[in-house]
Design a protein around this motif. Structure first.
Motif, PDB file in Angstrom:
ATOM      1  N   GLU A 212       0.796  -1.215   0.000  1.00 28.76           N
ATOM      2  CA  GLU A 212       0.000   0.000   0.000  1.00 28.76           C
ATOM      3  C   GLU A 212       0.831   1.268   0.000  1.00 28.76           C
ATOM      4  O   GLU A 212       0.340   2.335  -0.320  1.00 28.76           O
ATOM      5  CB  GLU A 212      -0.925   0.033   1.221  1.00 28.76           C
ATOM      6  CG  GLU A 212      -0.187  -0.101   2.550  1.00 28.76           C
ATOM      7  CD  GLU A 212      -1.124   0.057   3.742  1.00 28.76           C
ATOM      8  OE1 GLU A 212      -1.814   1.086   3.777  1.00 28.76           O
ATOM      9  OE2 GLU A 212      -1.167  -0.829   4.609  1.00 28.76           O
ATOM     10  N   ASN A 259      -2.425  -7.368   1.655  1.00 27.49           N
ATOM     11  CA  ASN A 259      -2.528  -6.253   2.570  1.00 27.49           C
ATOM     12  C   ASN A 259      -3.443  -6.649   3.714  1.00 27.49           C
ATOM     13  O   ASN A 259      -4.550  -7.144   3.500  1.00 27.49           O
ATOM     14  CB  ASN A 259      -3.095  -5.052   1.809  1.00 27.49           C
ATOM     15  CG  ASN A 259      -3.123  -3.837   2.678  1.00 27.49           C
ATOM     16  OD1 ASN A 259      -4.082  -3.603   3.402  1.00 27.49           O
ATOM     17  ND2 ASN A 259      -2.060  -3.057   2.622  1.00 27.49           N
ATOM     18  N   GLY A 261      -5.134  -4.940   5.571  1.00 26.15           N
ATOM     19  CA  GLY A 261      -6.378  -4.163   5.608  1.00 26.15           C
ATOM     20  C   GLY A 261      -7.342  -4.511   4.479  1.00 26.15           C
ATOM     21  O   GLY A 261      -8.365  -3.831   4.299  1.00 26.15           O
ATOM     22  N   ARG A 265     -10.364  -2.464   2.498  1.00 28.34           N
ATOM     23  CA  ARG A 265     -10.018  -1.823   1.222  1.00 28.34           C
ATOM     24  C   ARG A 265     -10.775  -2.439   0.058  1.00 28.34           C
ATOM     25  O   ARG A 265     -11.198  -1.744  -0.856  1.00 28.34           O
ATOM     26  CB  ARG A 265      -8.532  -2.023   0.897  1.00 28.34           C
ATOM     27  CG  ARG A 265      -7.627  -1.086   1.595  1.00 28.34           C
ATOM     28  CD  ARG A 265      -6.185  -1.555   1.403  1.00 28.34           C
ATOM     29  NE  ARG A 265      -5.327  -0.781   2.263  1.00 28.34           N
ATOM     30  CZ  ARG A 265      -4.774   0.375   1.900  1.00 28.34           C
ATOM     31  NH1 ARG A 265      -4.964   0.869   0.697  1.00 28.34           N
ATOM     32  NH2 ARG A 265      -4.032   1.054   2.745  1.00 28.34           N
ATOM     33  N   ALA A 304       3.233  -6.878   8.050  1.00 33.80           N
ATOM     34  CA  ALA A 304       2.211  -6.190   8.843  1.00 33.80           C
ATOM     35  C   ALA A 304       2.876  -5.395   9.960  1.00 33.80           C
ATOM     36  O   ALA A 304       3.883  -5.823  10.532  1.00 33.80           O
ATOM     37  CB  ALA A 304       1.246  -7.214   9.443  1.00 33.80           C
ATOM     38  N   ASP A 305       2.304  -4.263  10.260  1.00 32.84           N
ATOM     39  CA  ASP A 305       2.846  -3.402  11.316  1.00 32.84           C
ATOM     40  C   ASP A 305       4.344  -3.178  11.134  1.00 32.84           C
ATOM     41  O   ASP A 305       5.123  -3.261  12.090  1.00 32.84           O
ATOM     42  CB  ASP A 305       2.553  -4.003  12.705  1.00 32.84           C
ATOM     43  CG  ASP A 305       1.067  -3.963  13.007  1.00 32.84           C
ATOM     44  OD1 ASP A 305       0.448  -2.916  12.777  1.00 32.84           O
ATOM     45  OD2 ASP A 305       0.522  -4.996  13.450  1.00 32.84           O
ATOM     46  N   GLN A 309       2.927  -0.353   6.963  1.00 35.17           N
ATOM     47  CA  GLN A 309       1.879  -1.258   6.480  1.00 35.17           C
ATOM     48  C   GLN A 309       0.881  -1.546   7.610  1.00 35.17           C
ATOM     49  O   GLN A 309       1.256  -1.695   8.773  1.00 35.17           O
ATOM     50  CB  GLN A 309       2.491  -2.592   6.011  1.00 35.17           C
ATOM     51  CG  GLN A 309       3.542  -2.455   4.923  1.00 35.17           C
ATOM     52  CD  GLN A 309       2.982  -1.908   3.623  1.00 35.17           C
ATOM     53  OE1 GLN A 309       2.024  -2.431   3.071  1.00 35.17           O
ATOM     54  NE2 GLN A 309       3.577  -0.821   3.142  1.00 35.17           N
ATOM     55  N   ASP A 310      -0.387  -1.672   7.220  1.00 33.96           N
ATOM     56  CA  ASP A 310      -1.419  -2.003   8.217  1.00 33.96           C
ATOM     57  C   ASP A 310      -1.129  -3.354   8.874  1.00 33.96           C
ATOM     58  O   ASP A 310      -0.483  -4.216   8.289  1.00 33.96           O
ATOM     59  CB  ASP A 310      -2.787  -2.109   7.525  1.00 33.96           C
ATOM     60  CG  ASP A 310      -3.387  -0.730   7.286  1.00 33.96           C
ATOM     61  OD1 ASP A 310      -3.050   0.209   8.040  1.00 33.96           O
ATOM     62  OD2 ASP A 310      -4.193  -0.600   6.342  1.00 33.96           O
ATOM     63  N   ASN A 314      -3.300  -2.170  14.541  1.00 38.38           N
ATOM     64  CA  ASN A 314      -4.350  -1.161  14.342  1.00 38.38           C
ATOM     65  C   ASN A 314      -5.498  -1.406  15.306  1.00 38.38           C
ATOM     66  O   ASN A 314      -6.269  -0.510  15.619  1.00 38.38           O
ATOM     67  CB  ASN A 314      -4.916  -1.210  12.918  1.00 38.38           C
ATOM     68  CG  ASN A 314      -3.904  -0.773  11.873  1.00 38.38           C
ATOM     69  OD1 ASN A 314      -2.773  -1.249  11.896  1.00 38.38           O
ATOM     70  ND2 ASN A 314      -4.290   0.128  10.980  1.00 38.38           N
TER      71      ASN A 314
END
Ligand code: GCU
Length: 687
Positions: A212, A259, A261, A265, A304-305, A309-310, A314
């Motif tokens: 992303e 991703n 998320g 998305r 991730a994280d 990046q999501d 979160n």
């Protein structure tokens, strides 16, 4: 289109006259099993290679060729009588699916060569092994090979940005993958699959882990937004089926970076909380949809994280909760989640964070999750100590992530072989308990393996530099068989790539095997410093080049001394190892010089074992490294006329640039250290 790119090591030049008769007898006629896509690939390979090697076409049979002196038989024992009868019972049953046998046998008076396996994939690998032997001119009249890969998963990670055709840390031009044109295929996809299969690679992650957002380095906002996450959209998934079938013929599964998320998305959910039942359901439906289209889909890779990046953070969830949500969706289909451990940002010393984050989670990941760990705690530095996570998560499937692309080793301009580095990493003894304690021993389970980040591109060379094809080759060969030594692998590559001339072999071997230590010296000074290096601009579009303001966080230089204290009095990275490794790094006296300033902050005039001071050793190494680069360039120059002009000139030009960059950086960095230390070099070179 084939002439738009190099054949790399699959060249198949005419064999020498003294081999030709023996080869001809056993391979001119070939009888290959009928059924699978893999067997049709095997036939294609024979059609491609044998005319080159013998100077005449191969004759392909659909039954045993009874009227000739000899033949090549490729199939499983169930496929053909000749194999069943000439290979002892059980010899094939004993093999892994990817394993194979190659044997010369006499069958009813005929001189045969048998390539067999319990599964079609093994036939592909066995065929490429045979072709390698032929390509190198090895004798085949008394041959008995039994091979199995050391690691079940041998995977390439692309950092290609779909739809933009850029490649993160790529130095070979545009991405070869034209996702917008799928399902249309390009010849290049098949030739790429061939290159990978010839090494035994069995998985390819098609897109960048950054799905992303681009972590840093660009001032242009728009160019920082990536859209790899879109590959999970239904229409894009449909497009991927054609690409999957190209790789399938060569025994390679495709994977996607996804991703975290995505449910929000792409789906119409307003959350991607991994514990939310709708989110979990979304992932299940997405997985069902993928496996409907691509039944042998490998799974998901997730960053991730990490660097924006999501991720599960979160929603205040941890990495287990995140990874397991995706894993439960893939599980019914036999898919796997590769979850990266590359996290930093919350600790002052990033080296210690991955261990702090992941070690406590050992045992909680689902069975189809593999935690993918970079070789070192920082980021693919020319040299850094190994990750302390190896051996620290005995209840978790682990994957080792190596970098094939030269992000920190000259970025497609410098000739730097990574093989000696990988050997050093593989051999490192962690003293942790498993079936072995070397780094290479931790990835041997069914859900484990080794992964390489590559930078294949549209360039004629594929890798941006002809000599750097050797890194892709070496990666594949090493993770098939980590016991192969660096020299053997390097010689294989040179002989297949440049032919059998002894002078070429000796020269290119010396260049490649010496290149890594040279790079360490001229880029880092050889005492364990990280993250400061100059890679020039000329061939580069994207590279991370930390500004001098960032350097102090890496090297810890003050007026008094230099180095980063990672002992018990500092960040404590040394303590994350087991003894005796921890105490070896902890103590200045026993810490190997090559890692000294990674673990210790020392006075500039601290004396090393041979009486040289730290600052003088840094000066010396930077100067010696440049001289070594010059020597390697001069070696290359002796090859003029011995290899084709195209490759000679290409490498020669880059060598000039390499030496120039190394000199420039040496002057910048030695001057920079001098400003802190104010100690002149003993040999009159600094300042
Ligand atoms: C490095 C590299 C990035 C990459 C990151 C990663 O920091 O410079 O381009 O995204 O590693 O491995 O995720």
């Amino acid at each position: 289109p084939r002439n738009q790119y190099d054949d790399c090591w699959l060249r198949y030049d005419r064999v020498s006259d003294d081999r030709r008769e023996s080869y001809r007898r056993r391979i001119k006629h070939a009888y290959v099993a009928e059924e699978s896509p893999e067997c049709s690939a095997v036939r294609d390979e024979l059609r491609e290679a044998i005319p080159g090697l013998l100077g005449e076409d191969v004759h392909l049979w659909q039954h045993r060729p009874e009227t000739v002196d000899g033949f090549l038989a490729i199939g499983t024992p169930g496929d053909m009588e000749v194999i069943k009868e000439s290979i002892p019972d059980g010899a094939v049953d004993d093999l892994d699916d990817d394993g194979y046998l190659i044997r010369s046998v006499e069958y009813e008076g005929q001189d045969c060569l048998v390539v067999t396996s319990g599964a079609d994939q093994g036939l592909v690998y066995g065929t490429f092994h045979l072709l390698r032997l032929l390509n190198m001119g090895e004798p085949i009249d008394e041959i008995d090979v039994r091979e199995e890969p050391a690691y079940a998963n041998r995977v390439i990670n692309h950092w290609d940005n779909p739809f933009r055709r850029t490649v993160e840390r790529g130095y070979a031009g545009e991405s070869i993958f034209d996702f917008d044109r799928l399902p249309d295929l390009r010849d290049r996809y098949e030739d790429y699959a061939r290159l990978l299969a010839s090494l035994g690679i069995n998985g390819v992650v098609l897109n960048n882990v950054n799905t992303e957002y681009y972590p840093r380095g660009s001032t242009n906002e728009a160019s920082q937004q990536f859209d790899g996450w879109r590959l999970l959209e239904s229409r894009r998934l449909e497009d991927l089926t054609s690409l999957a079938s190209v790789f399938r013929r060569y025994g390679i599964q495709i994977y996607l970076s996804v991703n975290f998320g995505a449910p929000k998305r792409i789906g119409d959910l307003d959350t991607f909380d991994p514990l939310d039942e709708d989110v979990r359901q979304w992932w299940r439906e997405k997985a069902d949809e993928i496996y409907d289209l691509i039944p042998d889909f490998g799974g998901f890779l997730v960053k991730a994280d990490s660097e924006g990046q999501d991720g599960p953070y979160n929603y205040d969830r941890d990495h287990v909760e995140g990874a397991n949500a995706l894993a439960q969706a893939l599980e019914p289909h036999g898919g796997r989640v590769w979850w990266r451990a590359f996290v930093y940002g919350s600790h002052e010393d990033r080296a210690i964070q991955a261990y702090d984050t992941f070690e406590p989670l050992d045992g909680d990941f689902a069975e189809n999750v593999t935690v993918q760990i970079k070789n070192g705690p920082i980021d693919f530095q020319p040299r850094e100590p190994v990750s302390t996570l190896f051996g620290a998560m005995p209840e978790t499937d682990l994957g080792l992530e190596l970098q094939i692309t030269g992000e920190y080793t000259g970025q497609g301009v410098h000739a730097t072989s990574h093989l000696p580095m990988w050997k050093e990493i593989f051999e490192f003894d962690t003293h942790a308990d498993r079936d072995g304690s070397r780094v290479q021993d931790f990835f041997r389970g069914d859900g484990e393996g080794v992964v390489g980040v590559t930078s294949i591109g549209e360039d004629h060379t594929w890798t941006g530099h002809y000599l750097m094809q050797s890194n892709l080759y070496a990666f594949g060969r090493l993770i098939w068989d980590p016991d192969l030594d660096a020299e053997t692998i390097t010689d294989e590559w040179i002989t297949q790539t440049f032919g059998a001339d002894e002078a070429v072999l000796d020269t290119v071997r010396e260049i490649l095997l010496d290149s890594w230590e040279a790079c360490i010296d001229y880029e880092t000074g050889g005492l364990g410093l990280i993250h400061m290096m100059h890679n020039g601009q000329e061939y580069l579009e994207n590279h991370y080049y930390p500004a001098p303001e960032e350097w102090p966080g890496y090297h810890g230089a003050t007026e008094e001394g230099i180095g980063y204290d990672r002992t018990a009095t500092g960040s404590g990275y040394a303590q994350q190892f087991r003894d005796p490794v921890a105490s070896r790094f902890e103590d200045v006296e026993t810490c190997p010089e090559k890692h000294l300033l990674f673990f210790h902050h020392l006075p500039w005039d601290h004396e090393l074992e041979d009486g040289t001071t730290v600052i003088q050793r840094l000066y010396d190494n930077f100067y010696d490294g440049v001289e070594e680069a010059e020597r390697l360039r001069d070696l290359w120059m002796t090859l003029e006329g011995k290899i084709d002009d195209r490759r000679f000139e290409h490498v020669a030009t880059r060598f000039d640039e390499q030496v120039h960059q190394a000199e420039k950086w040496r002057d910048v960095i030695t001057g920079y250290f001098y400003d802190f230390a104010e100690i002149e070099g003993e040999k009159g070179r600094v300042p």
